[in-house]
Design a protein around this motif. Sequence first.
Motif, PDB file in Angstrom:
ATOM      1  N   ASN A 288      22.098  51.935  26.156  1.00 47.08           N
ATOM      2  CA  ASN A 288      23.405  52.564  26.377  1.00 47.08           C
ATOM      3  C   ASN A 288      23.471  54.046  26.033  1.00 47.08           C
TER       4      ASN A 288
ATOM      5  N   ARG B 206      24.960  52.519  32.430  1.00 42.43           N
ATOM      6  CA  ARG B 206      25.610  52.669  33.741  1.00 42.43           C
ATOM      7  C   ARG B 206      25.378  51.457  34.648  1.00 42.43           C
TER       8      ARG B 206
ATOM      9  N   GLY C 282      23.153  56.513  28.227  1.00 44.07           N
ATOM     10  CA  GLY C 282      23.782  57.262  29.300  1.00 44.07           C
ATOM     11  C   GLY C 282      22.852  58.070  30.175  1.00 44.07           C
TER      12      GLY C 282
END
Length: 146
Positions: free
Chosen positions: A78, A12, A80
């Motif tokens: 990555n 993010r 999340g």
Amino acid sequence: MQVQSYLFFDGRCEEALNFYQAALGAEVTALMRFKDAPPQPDHPSQEGCGPAQADPEKIMHASFKIGETQIMASDGMNGGKPDFKGFSLSIEAPNEAEAERLFTAISQGGAIQMPLGPTFFARSFGVTADRFGVGWMVIVPLPDIG
């Protein structure tokens, strides 16, 4: 010697950079995506820097400034689900009005842990976590306390 914070947003990072630009006037000074990494023929496991191969647009490294402070950031692995524990970033505001503006902006979509207000050690102080889970303290110190 200099110590800098390096925040891993677990996929993010770009969203966080955009948020900090809008909320705090952050200036992005460097940005490199995983797709920008050179090939690693002698180390195939590092080709494209590993875990980001599925999304080459994710951010491998970024630097941004808030005021005079440089902070580094990345999408990292990555997954999340960024997990920021055990620290907070602290912003010293010049006055109560600016503290209120900063605190309101950084709290948007986050969780206020201590509302902004006067304390025995500050003209104004508050603690919040932003929408990514990064802890922030906003303070207007008393004139004789630094």
